[in-house]
Write an enzyme that holds these catalytic residues in place. Structure first.
Site, mmCIF file in Angstrom:
data_model
loop_
_atom_site.group_PDB
_atom_site.id
_atom_site.type_symbol
_atom_site.label_atom_id
_atom_site.label_comp_id
_atom_site.label_asym_id
_atom_site.label_seq_id
_atom_site.Cartn_x
_atom_site.Cartn_y
_atom_site.Cartn_z
ATOM 1 N N CYS A 42 0.813 -1.298 0.112
ATOM 2 C CA CYS A 42 -0.156 0.047 0.179
ATOM 3 C C CYS A 42 0.932 1.208 -0.054
ATOM 4 C CB CYS A 42 -0.771 0.095 1.249
ATOM 5 S SG CYS A 42 -2.049 -1.349 1.117
ATOM 6 N N GLY A 111 -1.491 -15.404 -1.005
ATOM 7 C CA GLY A 111 -1.700 -14.092 -1.505
ATOM 8 C C GLY A 111 -2.623 -14.112 -2.826
ATOM 9 N N GLY A 296 -4.797 -5.450 3.847
ATOM 10 C CA GLY A 296 -3.845 -5.615 4.596
ATOM 11 C C GLY A 296 -4.381 -5.825 6.220
#
Length: 442
Positions: A42, A111, A296
């Site tokens: 991010c 992920g 996240g």
């Protein structure tokens, strides 16, 4: 006991650190294909923008730190290629050499992968995704020889990248196939506020039209949208992600509607295999439907739950509201729960409260505009909230998230106890004012 974790992102490393916090003896291995670990993707747009000086600054810890301080073994640039769940072994490859790791517990933190639209030109030089720190480094280097960039996708990362490029002096065009920007967590009326801010910054938008193809011989020379060609030197594909579930399939765990199926302990269908992060599906707090939560914050929460259960402590992962916040330039944007648009699609009747207020007392210097929209069900309970403003946004969206989880009503938010100081907020809390607006409509 030995725990092997596949994936070195927020979910995997949080699981490892949680296990170690509560048990000093368990042997822990983390396998990751990447060279760098312990950083937040991010943060990439803010390095591109120049707010953060270097990609090295966003790397919080090294494999050496994890080994020396936490006794956690990190195998970088190592790919897990197969899992034998009966023999409890993971086959890995590093520098062409095969490594076999046995385990007592396995954690899948594999992920997600950027979605690449199936169009011509996606393999040209100058086309990038924004998934990891290596992507960021390549973009930062390539943009030095560019004047015009097209960002495909107007989600949070796409808009953060668009603003970053503009601040670096590039001409920026954003293409979004939806009729609005930030469609995941803002209603159209709130999205218009953000779009106008970005247009005033010089960013151009094409909405309600998909990217048809990327043009060029060897490198990007343009894009085609609605049969019109736009000259650009670089293309950023910010078109969403897809969960990585291939290893899970090899392990034989159950796959749900969207991704790996887990219970509230983050266990898969095989008891000693857990899964966390972007690769798992979750339950929506309001609709009770299966969904994805590629954030996240979700990954960290799931890593804590998995780690606690592996060491024998009871912990449960609760359904999600998919709370999200972004800062683009001076503007902060946040949302949680249902939007009025998504509620309408699901045929959930709602009542909306919306106000424009100030972040501080009217007479105190520095107060800035604050737009708040609250979504209530016909049972008067809060179902969602959206905030756009220049300060104090994320704290308020967290408050709304807690209000939803605890079943607060429009009266609760209108008459709630809020603190006050002229330098920090109005005497009438803006959330209370938005609730009051909704209350008049019941």
């Amino acid at each position: 006991m030995k725990v092997v974790i596949i994936g070195g992102g927020a979910a995997g490393l949080t699981t490892a650190s949680t296990i170690r916090k509560y048990n000093k003896d368990i042997e822990i291995y983390v396998i990751t294909k990447e060279k760098d670990i312990a950083y937040s993707p991010c943060a990439i747009p803010y390095v591109i923008e120049g707010k953060i000086k270097s990609f090295d600054d966003i790397i919080m810890h090294t494999p050496k730190y994890y080994k020396e301080k936490k006794n956690i073994n990190i195998l970088t640039e190592t790919e897990a290629v197969d899992i034998d769940s009966k023999e409890q072994k993971v086959k890995c490859v590093k520098d062409g050499e095969e490594i076999i790791l046995d385990y007592d517990y396995l954690v899948l933190a594999t992920g997600s992968t950027p979605f690449i639209p199936p169009i011509d030109g996606v393999n040209l030089e100058g086309v990038f995704t924004v998934k990891n720190i290596e992507d960021g480094r390549k973009i930062l280097e390539y943009m030095k020889k560019c004047k015009r960039v097209a960002v495909i996708g107007a989600g949070a990362i796409g808009l953060e990248m668009a603003y970053a490029f503009k601040k670096r002096g590039l001409d920026v065009l954003v293409v979004e196939m939806a009729p609005q920007i930030l469609p995941r967590f803002l209603d159209p009326d709130m999205a218009e506020i953000v779009q106008k801010y970005l247009e005033d910054e010089g960013i151009k938008f094409i909405l309600s039209k998909p990217l048809e193809k990327i043009i060029g011989k060897e490198r990007v020379e343009g894009i085609c949208v609605d049969k019109v060609v736009y000259d650009v030197d670089m293309v950023i594909l910010s078109t969403g992600v897809r969960p990585n579930i291939e290893l899970a399939k090899k392990a034989g765990v159950n796959i749900g509607k969207y991704a790996i199926k887990v219970n509230e302990k983050m266990q898969t269908s095989i008891n000693n295999i857990y899964a966390v992060g972007d690769c798992v599906e979750v339950i929506d707090f309001i609709t009770k439907e299966k969904t994805l939560s590629p954030f996240g914050s979700t990954a960290v929460r799931q890593g804590k739950v998995a780690g606690l259960n592996i060491v024998g402590r009871e912990a449960k992962f609760t359904p999600v509201l998919n709370s999200a916040v972004s800062k683009i330039g001076k503007l902060e944007i946040a949302g949680t729960g249902l939007t009025a648009f998504s509620a309408n699609l699901k045929r959930i009747p709602v009542v909306v409260g919306k106000i424009k207020a100030l972040s501080r007392a009217r007479y105190y210097p520095g107060g800035k505009d604050l737009y708040i929209k609250l979504i209530f069900g016909d049972n008067r309970k809060i179902l969602g909230g959206q905030i756009v403003g220049y300060e104090r946004v994320s704290e308020r969206i967290d408050l709304i998230s807690l209000a939803i989880r605890n079943g607060l009503t429009v009266e609760d938010l209108y008459l709630g106890e809020y603190c006050y100081c002229p330098a920090t907020k109005m005497v009438n809390e803006p959330i209370s004012l938005a609730a009051e607006d909704a209350l008049t409509k019941f």
